[in-house]
Design an enzyme around this catalytic site. Structure first.
Site, short mmCIF file in Angstrom:
data_model
loop_
_atom_site.label_atom_id
_atom_site.label_comp_id
_atom_site.label_asym_id
_atom_site.label_seq_id
_atom_site.Cartn_x
_atom_site.Cartn_y
_atom_site.Cartn_z
CD GLU A 1 73.61 23.36 78.20
OE1 GLU A 1 73.84 24.50 77.62
OE2 GLU A 1 73.08 22.50 77.57
CG PHE B 1 75.83 19.25 77.63
CD1 PHE B 1 76.91 19.08 76.59
CD2 PHE B 1 74.74 18.53 77.19
CE1 PHE B 1 76.98 18.33 75.38
CE2 PHE B 1 74.74 17.64 76.03
CZ PHE B 1 75.71 17.69 75.22
CG HIS C 1 78.22 14.38 73.02
ND1 HIS C 1 78.56 15.15 71.89
CD2 HIS C 1 77.04 14.59 72.99
CE1 HIS C 1 77.83 15.94 71.80
NE2 HIS C 1 76.56 15.67 72.44
C1 LIG Z 1 75.66 22.40 75.28
C2 LIG Z 1 74.84 21.35 74.66
N1 LIG Z 1 73.82 21.47 75.43
C3 LIG Z 1 72.83 20.34 75.06
C4 LIG Z 1 73.34 19.46 73.72
C5 LIG Z 1 72.11 18.37 73.53
N2 LIG Z 1 71.78 18.55 72.23
C6 LIG Z 1 72.24 18.29 71.00
S1 LIG Z 1 71.23 18.87 69.80
C7 LIG Z 1 70.37 19.53 70.68
C8 LIG Z 1 69.34 20.59 70.04
C9 LIG Z 1 69.78 21.49 69.06
O1 LIG Z 1 68.64 22.20 68.65
P1 LIG Z 1 68.83 23.14 67.37
O2 LIG Z 1 70.03 24.02 67.98
O3 LIG Z 1 67.74 23.83 67.03
O4 LIG Z 1 69.48 22.35 66.26
P2 LIG Z 1 68.74 21.30 65.35
O5 LIG Z 1 69.03 19.95 66.23
O6 LIG Z 1 67.37 21.66 65.29
O7 LIG Z 1 69.46 21.24 64.14
C10 LIG Z 1 70.48 19.52 72.05
C11 LIG Z 1 69.73 20.27 73.02
C12 LIG Z 1 74.25 19.69 73.27
N3 LIG Z 1 74.87 19.02 72.36
N4 LIG Z 1 75.19 20.77 73.70
#
Ligand SMILES: Cc1ncc(C[n+]2csc(CCOP(=O)(O)OP(=O)(O)O)c2C)c(N)n1
Ligand SMILES: Cc1ncc(C[n+]2csc(CCOP(=O)(O)OP(=O)(O)O)c2C)c(N)n1
Ligand SMILES: [Mg+2]
Ligand SMILES: [Mg+2]
Lengths: 326, 326, 326, 326
Positions: free
Chosen positions: B58, B84, B127
């Protein structure tokens, strides 16, 4: 904490993974039944990472986790019943129903909490590692994060500082191939493990579906950390069998991964695979595995059923957290 | 007029503006898959050149939106959940909101940051923020807080066409609600509120997601108490439509401010300051704020429900206001 | 009592608290060299274990402060210029200010973020913010805004001892000013303001750096106009000392709020909301805000001087207030 | 823009460096004389970087700069008189006196501005590079930043995205050995250039006091960028001869670098060194160098003297930048 007998130790690993698996299968059913108040992100398929790492830790070591945090919570010794109660939003939840699935924490077990901010745990774990270093008692800080989180700049900030200060920090990246609905190839350039090297931090890749391989890599990293030599980044290749969030098909219009891909990874299920290994080695026979699974499932179901009977917290309890309140 | 869900009205606005001006581009995490549905279909329609899924970075994408806007594009930067905005806050606070002044107008920034805020779905503490006033306090960025499908479309189209930055904050829990959307090229100016319901007894200024409960309270009060509430929707949290608010309070002499934000960070502050300064002579009763408490939103449904203002809280405040005579 | 510069009083507070409790640590960019002088000498005195110069990584160090505090230390995190609070904003907004609620009090955070804010030295648009309300709006973090050397010391000592996070915002341009500092272990409670000058005609609530011009204006008004101003220093922007403010307005019936922040992000909002709600019956004139405009601070001295409220602006507001009769 | 004749080209390089040097020597004297309203961070000793890079750019390419931004401004074609007027806070300044030394910008020359936020330009330049890519006209975005800024996580975020999107981006790190008063060794782990490689972005180290070496490395990176192959990180080793900020000895209690170190680097002065090279090559004789220097000094002094006569901006001009104003 860690039993000396190798057989007992490996049965514990299996037990740890089964506990997570059974608990999350229950949550998946709960979600389908409309019994959960909020979103849940399941860890099914990644159990070997949490269990492999946490088997090497003790209660005084700190971990931070992610939005996909049930596995880390349970592997680090969090109580299943208190976790269910939390996800159900009950006052007996580990956070009294205030936090929910994305915030399960048990400080008494060194679990500084799941985190709804992707990458948010990286700085927290670095701070815990600083505290551990100041304590001088060979404690460590461990951060679980995803491949998607590797895109957050704070990771490089932590690598830089951890290298300079030789922080007892373990950065565990669970590369499950996706960042929400984006395949890693679209959002992660090059190698994640490789990003540590220019800072002078070792970066290791490991099969994240092989619990013993994870445990071994962790043991090595911990030796480094506890010995004062600093941080390690472990990238564990794994896969999440469920979606990013339960119920995602209700709002996603297109499929973002092939069914065959999921099937291929089901074939590498870390729990079944390790069970088979133990049978092969003669540590357990097939019946014993089944018995263990049944026993764990029963315990988990009982915990969940009982948690579901608990009362919701009272709004008046909010007062306790107002600033100035004792 | 067409009846639409708010989320579809937002989708229409994006599509129409991208159609209208090929310098409009959209960046953000998973804008292709679109977890809210507001950006659904845009990647297929406008292609990966103009619609770009980004990594979870971000701080970067917030600043890139600024840079690309300074270099000639009209940028929509989707920040997903409004919490965010904090991860991207430096780009918004230190860059977007002040480059116009610092460069003496050489740099104007046609950039719209869009995010979904507020509680109601047990998304818990990280959130559920409604951070419009933190951004409004920066002074150099418009803050749009649409409450209806029609306004969401009209305000977003105007935001995209504006030559200054806009923070467009849609209510997470209201995206599915239906509303009337004027046909054609419907735009709504930034800085102009509207009277959502006329009434002569008490003015209720209701921000974003709070409009609907305010209108519901107004109906109840009319039927049960014979109190005619004037409901004002400010539509933009910054700048405030001072004339409209003062005119309504000039008529009713009584004011309630309803905002889903925490009290200390709610519009109750700026609106009370406005009216207590410029509308003081017309005020006949205390200004009553109806907001959430100075806490993050808690997870358990009874807690969340108790925290977020509903029709009963609003009606109670109105009755309290009517009872005061000075 | 000893006469000291504010910056030295702050330095004393840090040294005394580090002496008193060896779990107090200090991290930040160039805290060793100390550009403001507030941390001068601490590295030499307490050593590099407890006083740590960090890289330029605000997102990391903000979150590390949280993590180290959760893991048992009392952390002072120096953010240098207050605008850099935006670079660290996620750690403060999404973590520090809400972990207590989300973990149901398992995590309490003894962490003090310290920064210098405000204009007056042609530091221009990215080094002159006074961002106390953006932080106050988070609800879960105390915001101290010392105006005098004595309060700076007393508030900082209390902040460091507090078990919840504090944002300690010292005025950049006032560090060199002398003031009386009580001898001994001088502490000032968070959430308690003080009457800096008694008077029965008009209440002026002056925040932080604005106290001195407010007192100057009060002298002028007493001499030239025979108006006795009561000057109230809230000392903490969050939580506000409601009782004190209401008591003063109860006496004078007239209120001016003087704050160096931009109008839309100033305490004029929260304070007007407080008084227009709970002190309405005693109000006899409009509440007049004296703040900077809704712009970043401009560089050229005549612009900066015109933007930041001075004694003449305050006196004019007081006269205006006195002239209004209702 | 770039002359074809190699001799003319190298004289231009010398001219560019001399212009920066003479301009900043004037500002250093102005500061000592108390003639500057705010802080200035001088670039003396680093001229070869700005000039070597910018000599390869044309006006349509974008640059972002830092708090130490005069050199980049002048090298990219910014007008010296307008720069002096800005630093003097005059209405004829390139930003009308609104921005000052840390914010000099000239969008017509592709200069998106100096930046008071360390690392702030990285995201902006990435956005400009995205715009350049969308334009399809082989423009590039160039970001100057310091070794200290390399600790900001946004750098890794930019490397990641630039690699994925093949952005026409040039990241130029000026490693002058210090981050304020912290030697790089204490705040930067490992190699800065090396940090690019794991992302698949080439990282190159170059002698930042050799203007031709810088130009050559830039030319190569630009070929890559304009050819669609993506970003390059160049780390230029250099040294700032002056302090971090003029006047620092007034507030620093201890010396943070050895006099011999400064002297050693004076011996590698990029301007004198390149002048000597040109004499050696027979491109210019010593007298011609002296004449050039004298001519430039006279022009710069005249620009400064004349700018110093200009009026300050009027406070009423602030109105222009209020949101909603045209
Ligand atoms: C700062 C922030 N940006 C965006 C999100 C939305 N978000 C939640 S999970 C996710 C993907 C995370 O991917 P990864 O780190 O690979 O973890 P996984 O879900 O695969 O376990 C996103 C973009 C968030 N929760 N926090
Ligand atoms: C976000 C942010 N943090 C801290 C500062 C304070 N600061 C200004 S310059 C500087 C050092 C920058 O070092 P470097 O990037 O190497 O640039 P140099 O000064 O050496 O040119 C710091 C810490 C700032 N301006 N912005
Ligand atoms: Mg992932
Ligand atoms: Mg440097």
């Amino acid at each position: 904490m860690i039993p000396n007998d190798p057989a007992a130790r490996s049965i514990d690993l299996l037990r740890g993974m089964l506990t997570i698996r059974k608990a999350e299968e229950r949550l998946a059913r709960d979600f389908k039944a409309g019994a959960l108040p909020g979103p849940v992100h399941l860890y099914i398929g990644q159990e070997a990472v949490a269990v492999g790492v946490c088997a090497q830790l003790d209660a005084r070591d700190w971990i931070t986790s992610t939005h996909r945090g049930h596995g880390h919570f349970l592997a680090k010794g969090g109580d299943p019943r208190a976790m269910f109660a939390e996800v159900y939003g009950r006052s007996t939840g580990i956070c009294g129903g205030f936090g929910g699935s994305m915030h399960v924490a048990d400080v008494s077990k060194g679990i500084l909490g799941a985190n709804g901010i992707v990458g948010g745990g990286i700085a927290l774990a670095s701070g815990a590692a600083l505290a551990a270093q100041l304590d001088g008692a060979q404690r460590v800080g461990v951060c679980f994060f995803g491949d998607g989180a590797a895109a957050q700049g704070v990771l490089s900030e932590a690598l830089n500082l951890a290298a300079l200060w030789k922080l007892p920090l373990l950065l565990v990246c669970e590369n499950n191939g996706f960042s929400e609905f984006s395949p890693s190839s679209g959002v992660i350039a090059g190698s994640i493990a490789g990003r540590a090297e220019p800072f002078g931090v070792p970066g290791r890749q490991v099969d994240g579906n092989d619990v013993e391989a994870v445990a071994e890599a962790t043991a090595e990293a911990l030796e480094r950390a506890r010995g004062g030599a600093g941080a390690t980044l472990i990238e564990a290749a794994t896969y999440r069998i469920h979606g990013h969030v339960e119920g995602e098909h209700a709002f996603l219009k297109t499929q973002y991964r092939a069914d065959e891909e999921i099937e291929r990874w089901r074939g590498r299920d870390p729990v079944a695979r390790f069970a088979a290994t133990l049978v092969e080695r003669g540590t357990l026979d097939a019946a014993a595995v089944e018995a263990l699974a049944g026993e764990i499932e029963a315990a988990v179901e009982a915990a969940a059923d009982s948690a579901a009977e608990d009362p919701y917290p009272e709004p008046a309890e909010l007062d306790r957290h107002l600033l100035g309140a004792a | 007029m067409t009846r639409k869900r708010m989320i579809h009205a937002i989708n229409d606005a994006l599509a129409e503006e991208m159609e209208r001006d090929e310098r409009v581009i959209l960046i953000g995490e998973d804008v292709g898959a679109s977890i809210f549905g507001d950006t659904r279909g845009l990647l297929a329609r406008f292609g990966p050149r103009r619609v770009r899924d980004t990594p979870i970075s971000e701080a970067l994408i917030g600043g890139m939106a600024v840079g690309a806007a300074a270099a000639g594009y009209r940028v929509v930067c989707h920040l997903m959940y409004a919490n965010f905005v904090y991860t991207a806050f430096d780009a918004i606070a230190n860059q977007a909101a002040r480059l116009r002044l610092m460069t003496n107008g050489q740099i104007r920034l046609p950039v719209t940051f869009i995010a979904a805020g507020g509680g109601g779905r047990s998304n818990a503490g990280q959130h559920s923020d409604y951070p419009h006033t933190a951004v409004a306090g920066l002074g150099g960025i418009y803050v749009a807080t649409p409450a209806t499908a029609g306004d969401a479309k009209g305000l977003l189209k105007t935001s995209i066409r504006a030559d200054d930055p806009v923070f467009f904050l849609q209510p997470t829990s209201r995206g599915g609600e239906m509303g009337e959307v004027p046909d054609g090229d419907h735009t709504v100016p930034l800085g102009k509120g509207r009277v959502a319901r006329e009434g002569g007894d008490v003015t209720v200024v209701a921000v974003g997601a709070m409009l609907r409960p305010a209108l519901r309270a107004a109906e109840t009060l009319a039927q049960e108490d014979g109190i005619e509430v004037e409901v004002v929707d400010p539509r933009t949290a910054f700048p405030l439509d001072e004339t409209l608010i003062l005119r309504s309070v000039g008529k009713t002499g009584r004011l309630i401010v309803v905002d889903e934000a925490r009290r200390a960070g709610s519009l109750a502050g700026p609106i009370a300051a406005l009216v207590a300064e410029k509308g003081f002579a017309t005020l006949r009763a205390p200004i009553i704020p109806v907001t959430t408490r100075n806490l993050a939103i808690a997870y358990a449904p009874p807690l969340e429900k108790a925290m977020i203002p509903g029709p009963a809280d609003i009606a109670a405040a109105v009755r309290r206001s009517k009872e005061t005579t000075t």
